[in-house]
Design a protein around this motif. Structure first.
Motif, PDB file in Angstrom:
ATOM      1  N   VAL A  50       0.846  -1.198   0.000  1.00  0.00           N
ATOM      2  CA  VAL A  50       0.000   0.000   0.000  1.00  0.00           C
ATOM      3  C   VAL A  50       0.882   1.248   0.000  1.00  0.00           C
ATOM      4  N   PRO A  51       0.763   2.121  -1.010  1.00  0.00           N
ATOM      5  CA  PRO A  51       1.501   3.393  -0.968  1.00  0.00           C
ATOM      6  C   PRO A  51       0.985   4.260   0.179  1.00  0.00           C
ATOM      7  N   ILE A  52       1.877   4.665   1.057  1.00  0.00           N
ATOM      8  CA  ILE A  52       1.477   5.411   2.251  1.00  0.00           C
ATOM      9  C   ILE A  52       2.408   6.600   2.441  1.00  0.00           C
ATOM     10  N   ALA A  53       1.851   7.710   2.850  1.00  0.00           N
ATOM     11  CA  ALA A  53       2.630   8.919   3.126  1.00  0.00           C
ATOM     12  C   ALA A  53       2.683   9.144   4.633  1.00  0.00           C
ATOM     13  N   VAL A  54       3.879   9.405   5.132  1.00  0.00           N
ATOM     14  CA  VAL A  54       4.062   9.648   6.571  1.00  0.00           C
ATOM     15  C   VAL A  54       4.876  10.933   6.718  1.00  0.00           C
ATOM     16  N   PRO A  55       4.226  12.107   6.602  1.00  0.00           N
ATOM     17  CA  PRO A  55       4.959  13.373   6.759  1.00  0.00           C
ATOM     18  C   PRO A  55       5.506  13.525   8.173  1.00  0.00           C
ATOM     19  N   ASP A  56       6.510  14.390   8.317  1.00  0.00           N
ATOM     20  CA  ASP A  56       7.043  14.688   9.648  1.00  0.00           C
ATOM     21  C   ASP A  56       5.918  15.130  10.569  1.00  0.00           C
ATOM     22  N   PHE A  57       5.891  14.611  11.787  1.00  0.00           N
ATOM     23  CA  PHE A  57       4.916  15.062  12.761  1.00  0.00           C
ATOM     24  C   PHE A  57       5.195  16.524  13.102  1.00  0.00           C
ATOM     25  N   GLN A  73       9.854   8.942  10.736  1.00  0.00           N
ATOM     26  CA  GLN A  73      10.798   8.068  10.035  1.00  0.00           C
ATOM     27  C   GLN A  73      10.775   6.650  10.576  1.00  0.00           C
ATOM     28  N   ILE A  74      10.630   6.502  11.893  1.00  0.00           N
ATOM     29  CA  ILE A  74      10.538   5.156  12.468  1.00  0.00           C
ATOM     30  C   ILE A  74       9.260   4.465  11.995  1.00  0.00           C
ATOM     31  N   THR A 119      -0.779  11.495   9.707  1.00  0.00           N
ATOM     32  CA  THR A 119      -0.356  12.805  10.189  1.00  0.00           C
ATOM     33  C   THR A 119      -0.258  12.765  11.706  1.00  0.00           C
ATOM     34  N   GLY A 120       0.569  13.650  12.256  1.00  0.00           N
ATOM     35  CA  GLY A 120       0.732  13.612  13.709  1.00  0.00           C
ATOM     36  C   GLY A 120       1.306  14.894  14.272  1.00  0.00           C
ATOM     37  N   ARG A 121       1.267  14.991  15.586  1.00  0.00           N
ATOM     38  CA  ARG A 121       1.772  16.174  16.288  1.00  0.00           C
ATOM     39  C   ARG A 121       2.358  15.747  17.625  1.00  0.00           C
ATOM     40  N   ILE A 122       3.477  16.384  17.987  1.00  0.00           N
ATOM     41  CA  ILE A 122       4.101  16.156  19.292  1.00  0.00           C
ATOM     42  C   ILE A 122       4.140  17.478  20.032  1.00  0.00           C
TER      43      ILE A 122
END
Length: 448
Positions: A50-57, A73-74, A119-122
């Protein structure tokens, strides 16, 4: 609903809090379009990743400005290593995610062929991280999942593994395996004078920690049904001793002295018993010990070599290797002993059978004409398949979800063993980097 998870960072007992109320709030941002259609059937033989995008949180007031990138990245690396996902190069991204409080611009992500988006946030406050993530079905334009966690900053890698598992499970419908650990034998020094130490690491090779100093020879560590206890063999004073070790505290105890034992015992699924083989003269038979009473029961009484037993996940059966048919083959019998049924009938010798946590398959090592293969068969002996061949492959151990096998390969010569993983298709084989040579891996259950 509030649940708690033990942390893995430096193997402490800090608490990682999952905020269920936060998850409900995140779900409120879901687009009101048609129901999500993104689903990956991992039971099919040929799965297209599955093509998936994981931008920097997104990071907010964190002491480490790279925290968001590190976590994303992990996650991307975990998913890619599974062979079921194909993370998209961030250079192709059109939309820059600056907030997770708005619905993404789905046309931008469709244009680069992303089917899923994370997408995510820290946010850091009073010395703690709050980590939020959302999983989006790009084509359906709908949020599939949203969750948030709080923990100490040094547990960022553990959070990344937990999020990876959540994404894996939501899209495949099966539990992930990223929030887990590997215990193995670290081997360093010249081939003739190898120092062997027990070592522990995350399933991706990070956070390596040594459990023994290398004073004594250590062999074949095994995880218990819990992720904090192992058993292993040590040749420190002549006869082998079997130890139980709590890897969180470092405390260990001697189970017993077992002259003639060649493999560490394996735990029963409830963790209350260990099963092992003992050699007497030219014979080897199977025994089980109750860890509370130390009472030992003999399970086989033959004039052959029965060894390498492994419990089924429900604890009712045992598979093992035996040469009672003339050469090493795999057999199965009831956990309490009795008549054994032969499972393997192929050419060559079969050894080190290990039952899958799912109960459907048994992994094994097979030697044929100088080649060492790692293979699987169904629990009734049918459907044998070879996943990988080479010299010298040995010691399969299952991921907690029963989809990946780790083993070690020793090419011989002046080189030394290394750890590899291969999935059930046999097409996704990868080497796992370790500080030194490595052998005898054992995969933990999920830490959650």
């Amino acid at each position: 609903m509030i649940e708690s998870f033990p942390t893995a960072s430096r193997l402490s007992r800090r608490r990682l809090i999952l905020l269920g109320a936060g998850a409900a709030a995140l779900a409120g941002l879901s687009s009101r379009r048609a129901a999500a259609v993104l689903k990956l059937d991992v039971t099919q033989g040929n799965v297209q990743p599955v093509p998936i995008a994981v931008p920097d949180f997104v990071t907010v007031a964190t002491r480490d400005p790279a925290a968001g990138r590190n976590v994303s990245q992990i996650i991307a690396a975990n998913l890619q290593r599974s062979g079921l996902f194909a993370p998209i190069n961030p250079a192709a991204y059109i939309e820059k995610i600056s907030t997770i409080d708005a619905v993404p611009r789905f046309p931008d992500w469709r244009q680069i062929n992303a089917q899923a988006l994370v997408t995510g946030r820290i946010t850091e406050s009073e010395g703690r991280y709050k980590v939020e993530f959302r999983l989006w079905d790009v084509f359906a334009g709908q949020q599939l999942q949203g969750q948030q966690y709080t923990t100490t900053p040094d547990n960022w890698r553990r959070i990344a593994h937990i999020i990876s598992d959540a994404v894996y499970e939501r899209i495949t419908g099966e539990k992930g395996y990223f929030d887990s650990r590997i215990v193995f034998v670290d081997e360093s020094g010249p081939k003739e004078r190898r120092i062997k130490r027990l070592a522990l690491m995350d399933q991706d090779g990070a956070n390596v920690r040594y459990l023994t100093r290398g004073d004594d020879l250590v062999l074949t560590p095994r995880f218990s049904s819990s992720a904090d206890t192992i058993t292993y063999m040590s040749y420190g004073q002549g006869d082998p001793r079997v130890y139980l070790m709590n890897i969180e505290t470092g405390q260990r105890e001697i189970v017993s002295n077992f002259p003639g034992m060649s493999f560490s015992p394996r735990f029963s699924p409830d963790g209350q018993r260990v099963i092992f083989s003992l050699q007497r003269g030219g014979n080897s038979n199977l025994f089980v010990m109750d860890l509370r009473s130390k009472a030992t029961t003999r399970l086989t009484d033959t004039q052959v070599i029965d060894t390498a037993p492994s419990y089924s996940p429900d604890g009712t059966r045992i598979c093992f290797e035996s040469d009672r048919g003339g050469k090493q083959q795999i057999y199965v019998m009831a956990a309490g002993g009795g008549e054994a049924q032969r499972l393997s009938f192929g050419d060559g010798a079969y050894s080190t059978p290990v039952w899958s946590p799912r109960g459907d398959l048994i992994a094994f090592t097979k030697q044929t004409e100088g080649k060492f293969a790692i293979g699987i068969m169904r629990a009734d002996g049918s459907g044998e398949r070879i996943l990988t061949e080479g010299y010298h492959n040995e010691g399969p151990t299952w991921s907690p979800n029963g989809r990946v096998i780790m083993f070690f390969r020793d090419p011989g010569g002046s080189s030394g063993p290394a750890l590899y993983t291969v999935d059930l298709t046999g097409r996704n084989e990868q080497v796992l980097k370790t500080p030194s040579y490595a052998s005898d891996p054992s995969w933990s259950p999920l830490l959650q």
